[in-house]
Enzyme design. Structure first.
Site, PDB file in Angstrom:
ATOM      1  N   GLU A  45       6.063  -3.318   9.439  1.00 54.15           N
ATOM      2  CA  GLU A  45       7.343  -3.867   8.960  1.00 54.15           C
ATOM      3  C   GLU A  45       8.512  -3.576   9.895  1.00 54.15           C
ATOM      4  O   GLU A  45       9.401  -4.404  10.051  1.00 54.15           O
ATOM      5  CB  GLU A  45       7.658  -3.325   7.559  1.00 54.15           C
ATOM      6  N   ASP A  82       2.820  -5.874   2.195  1.00 56.60           N
ATOM      7  CA  ASP A  82       3.201  -5.525   0.824  1.00 56.60           C
ATOM      8  C   ASP A  82       2.035  -5.639  -0.157  1.00 56.60           C
ATOM      9  O   ASP A  82       2.179  -5.246  -1.323  1.00 56.60           O
ATOM     10  CB  ASP A  82       4.334  -6.436   0.328  1.00 56.60           C
TER      11      ASP A  82
END
Length: 353
Positions: free
Chosen positions: A68, A294
Site C-alpha cells: 500500500e 485489503d
C-alpha cells in the site's frame, strides 16, 4: 506445493511487524501524514511495510510485491523518515534464529526507504505476488481500536497463503470483540492474535509473541442453524461500508443482533474463528474498486475456515486483475451453508433482482 516455508516466513514477518505497530499504537504522536486520496498513513504503516518487505526479499527475492505505501512522502520529510528509521532499526524478535531468518536489522535509513519502494508491482494473473497491507484499518489504529497487519501470497491469480496479525483481538475465540478505545487497550495478556491459512490446509490461530511462533490451533466458522440468530461484522467508517444497506440486509434476514463495527481484516478473522458470522462490505460508490491487499489474506482465511467469500453478485473475488478487485463489486463473507441466503438478501436490498 505445500507452501510451508512461505507460511512460516509470512507468520514470522507479520509477528515482527506487529511489535513495531504496537509500539507506535501506544505513542501519543503517531507521525501521521495524508496521502493523495486523503487517507492517513502513520509511522507504523511505513515501518511495518519495510520490515515485511525485507523478510520477503531475503527469502523469496524473485517474488513481486503489491504494497500500500511508498517512500516519496518520507524522502520529502527527513525528520519523519529519521523517526521511522529509529523505530525500525530497534525492532527484532527475541528469538535470534527467527529474526536472522527475516533478514536481521536493516543496514541504513536509505536502505529502508529503498525497500519501502519495492511494493509497486502492478499485480496480475501470472507469477508469485505478495499482497501487503502493513496496517489495515489505519483509522482504527489512530482511534485506539482494531487494526491488522496483513500479508497474502497470490500465485497465478489464486491466494495460496495468508497471515494476519491482530494485536487487539482477544486470545479467547468466545470473548466479546473489543471495539472501543478503552477495552481495545485492555490486558496485554488477554489480546493479540496471529491468524493464518494455506489453500487446502485449513485455517489456524495462535497468540502473538515477541519471539518464536506460539503453538497454533485450527479455527472454523460456527454453524448458523437459524440465520436470524447470526451476527454481522461491518466497518466503522461509513465511507467504507454502506451501513444503512447492511441494516436493511439484516432486517431482510430477520437478524436482530446488533452488528459489531470494527476496522480492518480483523472482521475476516473474527468470523473465521466463530466470533461473528457475516461480514458485509457493500459498495458506497459505483466506481470504487477494492484493493487486493485489503482482502487477499482474509478471503483465504474465511474460505479455509469453512466459509464463502464473494462479491454482491455471488462471484468469487478475482485477485488476478492487478492491484484492485476490478472485476468485483463489494464483498460478502459468511458460512457456506447460508451464503446463498445472504447474497439473495443483499441483491434484494440493492435492487439487483
Amino acid at each position: 506445493m505445500s507452501y510451508q516455508q512461505e507460511l512460516y516466513i509470512a507468520e514470522l514477518a507479520v509477528q515482527r511487524a506487529t511489535l513495531l505497530t504496537e509500539k507506535v499504537f501506544n505513542e501519543k504522536a503517531k507521525g501521521t501524514v495524508s496521502k493523495d486520496d486523503k487517507s492517513p498513513v502513520t509511522k507504523g504503516d511505513f515501518g511495518a511495510q519495510a520490515l515485511i518487505i525485507q523478510a520477503i526479499r531475503k527469502n523469496f527475492p524473485d517474488d513481486e510485491i503489491v504494497a500500500e505505501e511508498e517512500a516519496n512522502a518520507l524522502r520529502e520529510d527527513k525528520p519523519l523518515s529519521n523517526e521511522i528509521w529509529g523505530l525500525v532499526k530497534d525492532i527484532k524478535l527475541t528469538d535470534d534464529e527467527s529474526d536472522k531468518l527475516l533478514g536481521g536489522p536493516l543496514a541504513s535509513e536509505e536502505v529502508m526507504l529503498d525497500i519501502l519502494d519495492q511494493g509497486k508491482s502492478a499485480g496480475g494473473p501470472k507469477g508469485r505476488i505478495w499482497a501487503l497491507d502493513p496496517i489495515d484499518g489505519t483509522k482504527g489504529f489512530l482511534r485506539g481500536g482494531q487494526y491488522a497487519v496483513c500479508l497474502g501470497l497470490i500465485v497465478d491469480g489464486d491466494v495460496k497463503v495468508g497471515a494476519i496479525g491482530c494485536p487487539n483481538l482477544p486470545i479467547s475465540d468466545s470473548a466479546p470483540i473489543p471495539v472501543d478505545l478503552a477495552s481495545a487497550q485492555g490486558d496485554v495478556n488477554g489480546s493479540g492474535m496471529l491468524f493464518s491459512a494455506v489453500l487446502g490446509k485449513g485455517a489456524s490461530s495462535r497468540p502473538l509473541s515477541d519471539g518464536k511462533l506460539q503453538e497454533s490451533k485450527p479455527i472454523s466458522m460456527r454453524p448458523v442453524p437459524n440465520i436470524s440468530q447470526a451476527t454481522f461484522c461491518e466497518g466503522v467508517e461509513a465511507a467504507h461500508s454502506a451501513q444503512d444497506d447492511n441494516a436493511a440486509v439484516a432486517k431482510t434476514l430477520g437478524i436482530t443482533n446488533p452488528s459489531v463495527r470494527l476496522d480492518s481484516q480483523a472482521k475476516y478473522c473474527s468470523i473465521a474463528r466463530g466470533a461473528g458470522d457475516i461480514y458485509l462490505r457493500l459498495p458506497v460508490k459505483k466506481d470504487y474498486q477494492e484493493k487486493i491487499w485489503d482482502h487477499a489474506a482474509g478471503d483465504l482465511l474465511v474460505r479455509e475456515a469453512g466459509g464463502m467469500v464473494s462479491d454482491i453478485h455471488g462471484k468469487r473475488l478475482n485477485f488476478g486483475k492487478g492491484r484492485t478487485l476490478a472485476e468485483n463489486s463489494g464483498v460478502v463473507a459468511s458460512p457456506n451453508a447460508i451464503h446463498s441466503q445472504v447474497i439473495d438478501a443483499v441483491q434484494k436490498v440493492l435492487k439487483l433482482k
